[in-house]
Structures are given as structure tokens and as C-alpha cells.
Write a protein that holds these residues in place. Sequence first.
Motif, PDB file in Angstrom:
ATOM      1  N   ARG A   5       3.826  30.840  34.305  1.00  0.00           N
ATOM      2  CA  ARG A   5       3.348  29.464  34.217  1.00  0.00           C
ATOM      3  C   ARG A   5       2.357  29.269  33.074  1.00  0.00           C
ATOM      4  NH1 ARG A   5       2.498  27.414  38.707  1.00  0.00           N
ATOM      5  NH2 ARG A   5       2.804  29.140  40.108  1.00  0.00           N
ATOM      6  N   HIS A 249       7.620  20.433  38.176  1.00  0.00           N
ATOM      7  CA  HIS A 249       7.605  21.886  38.336  1.00  0.00           C
ATOM      8  C   HIS A 249       6.351  22.454  37.685  1.00  0.00           C
ATOM      9  CE1 HIS A 249       8.620  25.897  36.438  1.00  0.00           C
ATOM     10  NE2 HIS A 249       8.686  26.149  37.720  1.00  0.00           N
ATOM     11  N   SER A 250       5.704  23.402  38.371  1.00  0.00           N
ATOM     12  CA  SER A 250       4.547  24.099  37.823  1.00  0.00           C
ATOM     13  C   SER A 250       3.449  23.085  37.461  1.00  0.00           C
ATOM     14  CB  SER A 250       4.986  24.940  36.618  1.00  0.00           C
ATOM     15  OG  SER A 250       3.987  25.829  36.220  1.00  0.00           O
ATOM     16  N   ASP A 273       6.091  24.503  43.106  1.00  0.00           N
ATOM     17  CA  ASP A 273       5.418  25.751  42.744  1.00  0.00           C
ATOM     18  C   ASP A 273       4.339  25.587  41.677  1.00  0.00           C
ATOM     19  OD1 ASP A 273       5.358  28.467  43.638  1.00  0.00           O
ATOM     20  OD2 ASP A 273       6.085  29.089  41.670  1.00  0.00           O
ATOM     21  N   ASP A 282      -1.840  32.216  40.614  1.00  0.00           N
ATOM     22  CA  ASP A 282      -1.716  31.388  41.819  1.00  0.00           C
ATOM     23  C   ASP A 282      -2.813  31.675  42.840  1.00  0.00           C
ATOM     24  OD1 ASP A 282       0.563  30.618  40.530  1.00  0.00           O
ATOM     25  OD2 ASP A 282       1.961  31.531  41.940  1.00  0.00           O
ATOM     26  N   GLY A 304       7.092  26.242  47.427  1.00  0.00           N
ATOM     27  CA  GLY A 304       6.643  27.416  46.707  1.00  0.00           C
ATOM     28  C   GLY A 304       7.729  28.450  46.527  1.00  0.00           C
ATOM     29  N   LYS A 305       7.559  29.295  45.533  1.00  0.00           N
ATOM     30  CA  LYS A 305       8.421  30.475  45.398  1.00  0.00           C
ATOM     31  C   LYS A 305       8.136  31.408  46.572  1.00  0.00           C
ATOM     32  CE  LYS A 305       5.254  33.264  42.579  1.00  0.00           C
ATOM     33  NZ  LYS A 305       5.054  33.967  41.306  1.00  0.00           N
ATOM     34  N   ASN A 308       4.506  32.161  48.083  1.00  0.00           N
ATOM     35  CA  ASN A 308       3.499  31.127  47.817  1.00  0.00           C
ATOM     36  C   ASN A 308       3.442  30.153  48.978  1.00  0.00           C
ATOM     37  OD1 ASN A 308       2.693  32.147  45.402  1.00  0.00           O
ATOM     38  ND2 ASN A 308       3.355  30.422  44.152  1.00  0.00           N
ATOM     39  N   ASP A 309       2.303  30.134  49.669  1.00  0.00           N
ATOM     40  CA  ASP A 309       2.114  29.229  50.795  1.00  0.00           C
ATOM     41  C   ASP A 309       0.615  28.966  50.943  1.00  0.00           C
ATOM     42  OD1 ASP A 309       1.044  31.486  52.116  1.00  0.00           O
ATOM     43  OD2 ASP A 309       2.968  31.946  53.066  1.00  0.00           O
ATOM     44  N   TRP A 316      -3.755  25.116  47.182  1.00  0.00           N
ATOM     45  CA  TRP A 316      -2.881  24.433  48.144  1.00  0.00           C
ATOM     46  C   TRP A 316      -3.585  24.316  49.493  1.00  0.00           C
ATOM     47  CZ3 TRP A 316       2.803  26.577  47.593  1.00  0.00           C
ATOM     48  CH2 TRP A 316       3.309  26.202  46.338  1.00  0.00           C
ATOM     49  N   SER A 331       8.501  27.182  51.580  1.00  0.00           N
ATOM     50  CA  SER A 331       8.700  28.201  50.550  1.00  0.00           C
ATOM     51  C   SER A 331      10.161  28.628  50.564  1.00  0.00           C
ATOM     52  CB  SER A 331       7.776  29.406  50.758  1.00  0.00           C
ATOM     53  OG  SER A 331       7.965  29.973  52.038  1.00  0.00           O
ATOM     54  N   HIS A 337       9.238  31.729  40.059  1.00  0.00           N
ATOM     55  CA  HIS A 337       8.659  30.480  39.569  1.00  0.00           C
ATOM     56  C   HIS A 337       9.700  29.595  38.875  1.00  0.00           C
ATOM     57  CE1 HIS A 337       5.467  27.798  38.427  1.00  0.00           C
ATOM     58  NE2 HIS A 337       5.651  27.998  37.136  1.00  0.00           N
TER      59      HIS A 337
END
Length: 409
Positions: A5, A249-250, A273, A282, A304-305, A308-309, A316, A331, A337
Motif C-alpha cells: 500500500r 481500495h487501500s 482494505d 496496517d 479486509g484481506k 485484517n479485522d 479500524w 474479511s 491487499h
Amino acid sequence: MLTRRTALLSAVAAATLPALSARTASAAPRTAGPVRLTLPAPSGPCAVGTVSLRLVDTSRADPWITAQPYRELMISVRYPARVTGGHPRAPQMLPGEAAGFAAVNNLADVPADKVDWAATRTHAHQGAPVDRDRGPCPVVCYSPGTGDPRSLGTTLCDDLASRGYVVVMLDHTYDATAVQFPGGRVERTVLPAEYDKAYPDRKRIAALLKKTIDVRVADTRFLLDELPRALPRGLRGTPDLDRIGMFGHSAGGFTALQTMHDDRRIAAAANLDGVVAYVQEDGDPGHLSTVAADGLDRPFLLIGKDGNDLSTVPSWNSLWRHSRGPREGLSLRGAEHATFTDEEAMIPQLARRLGLPRTTVVENIGTIAPARAIPAERACLAPFFDRRLRGRRAAGPSGQAPQVRPFAR
């Protein structure tokens, strides 16, 4: 080590064509010519039309090129079309945009010089007449990731348009790898050079990330101001400007949520994400944005990917805890990503044609196959906007997409 990212902010990413690793170079077979790619067809019932427009904001100087007394943007508008005969499919990238995308090349271990990036055609037809039987359509704006062109979100944007949305794809000039304007002029990204100036000072890097988002939010708010006047006559009356959503995105997902925080015209937003803090990783705490610190009072979706949560992305978690409106969090198992961009469809094609190893595919887009990832993303995104902009009782993705896992809370 920067994640994907923020890879475009590094000096390494500014190299014209990264050298191939010995592993990748030895695996690549000879090809008859540059590889040409295809994108998956939209899943909705409508044909898709498109127009591209230049917007000029004379109320502010360009924040990246200060000698320029105005800010200049390019957008693509996707919409339900009545007929498409005689209207060619639009390219994903114009020649200047394709050259800029190849030159920066943030695709890990992919030889960008072996790909004809300008040859890819979308499923949107240039100048096709709008389907007025659809009535005024909800509007969804799209913002890409840092350094990415707007065209890298084509798969999801074309799909939303095929389901009856007017989708406005926005390029952030001097952020995107390259933006081509009418007449062929191309403006390339300045972010790698800006990152060089800031590195390695963490405060200066955070300030650069904040400036990047601030510019994007200002771009989006100008777009909302200008859109009613900018649309060609044939499209006027088609967008329902009382029903506006946004996704990205991102950094584009961050932009969507921050714009909703700052501007009441955004009724619902989805973040694919994107962290909502001025950090490089992240899981880094601190440097929260105002949207993460204040929360939101309108509906939003986080996707999320894998991994990622709310427990792994501090920004987040803060956003979720401080929000008062409806919120959804998911997710995608096996996702990386870039899974949420057109790279999900492109990378496997490149791997087959160029003999790239499995590790290159996984590094770029994770372990989930396009045949599962793309329908799962569509099953998350379109029903979210159906519920929040159309008031439909659209089902969530759990039954159609077992790869989607709701956030634990």
C-alpha cells in the motif's frame, strides 16, 4: 519494509523497470509478443456505457505542483446503456497511462515490460446511449489506492454499472502513476520523490500521508460539486444526486470514509482494505484520522484481506468503537491487499503466459482464485449499496461466498 500500500512512495518503486529476480527470469518462457489481458464480464443485467471527462478546479492551486494555479482531474463515468452497437469497448488504460503504469510497476516480480497494458479492453462502451428506462440511478464514486490509476478498479466499477448504478471513477493527478488528459498530455506521479524528501523521518512521512488523503478528499468534494454541470447533455438527469455512495481500495477506501466524515452528501461508503490512519503498516497504532477518532453516523462497510479485522488493524477498531450508524465488517479468506483490484484477474493470466512461479501469484493476490474472489467481492459490495442507497432488502454475501468471514465483535 513497506507494504504494497505504500510501495509507490519509496525510491525503489520509482525505478523505471525493476530487475527480475533470477527465479522469475529463468521461469519465463519466450512469448510471441507482449502479453494481452482480459477482464471478467460484469454480472448485472445492464449493458454499460462510459464517458471520460476533464474537470478543472480553479478555486485552489495544485497541492503537488504549486506553480500550477488550478487543480486538474480526470474522471470516467460508467452507466447503464440502452444499446452498445457501434460503440467500441473502452480501453482500460490509455497509452500514456499504460506507459506510466509500466514504468513505476509495483507488481512484485512481474516483468511489466512484457505486457501490453494499453491493449486491455473493458466491458464499457464509449459514448453508448444511456438507458433512460432505468430512471434516475444512485451514484457511487470510486477512488483507487495510492499511486494506482482509476482504471485498476474497472472490474468492480463495471459490475456496479451493470446493476443500475452510475459509477464515477476518479484519478488523483500526481498521485496516480499517470493521468492522460485530452490531447495526449500525461502527468505522472510525484509521490516517490515526495517520499524521498520525507524518509526516514516518521513524522514527515505521516505528514505526507495526511497530505495525500487531504488532497484526495478535496478532489472528491470538488467532484461532487462539479458533477451536475460536467455531465454531457445525454447523461443529465440519469444520476440521482440525492443518493450518493462511495468506495475505494487501500487509500481510496480511506478517502471514501474520510470524505463521508467531512461531507454529508455521501450517504454510505465501503472501504476495501484501507487503514484509516497515517501509518505505513496496517497494525501500527496512532496517527488516527478524524474519521477513525470520531466515527461515523451513516452506514459503512469494511472488507479486509485475510487477517485484517478489528483485532489487527487499530484504526479500524477505533472507527468501529466510535461510530453510531450501521456498520458491517468482513474479511476475505486467502486474499492479499491487491485482491480487491483488477490485479486479481490479471496476475494469474500473466503467470500462465510468462511462466511466473506460484510464489509470485501469492505475493501479489494471495491464495484465493479469481473465480472465487471476484464473485465474493461483488456479493459484498453491490448488496451493501442496494441496502443503503436503494433501500432493498438485499442478502449479505455469506450464503453465496463462503470465503467471506464477518468480523468477530
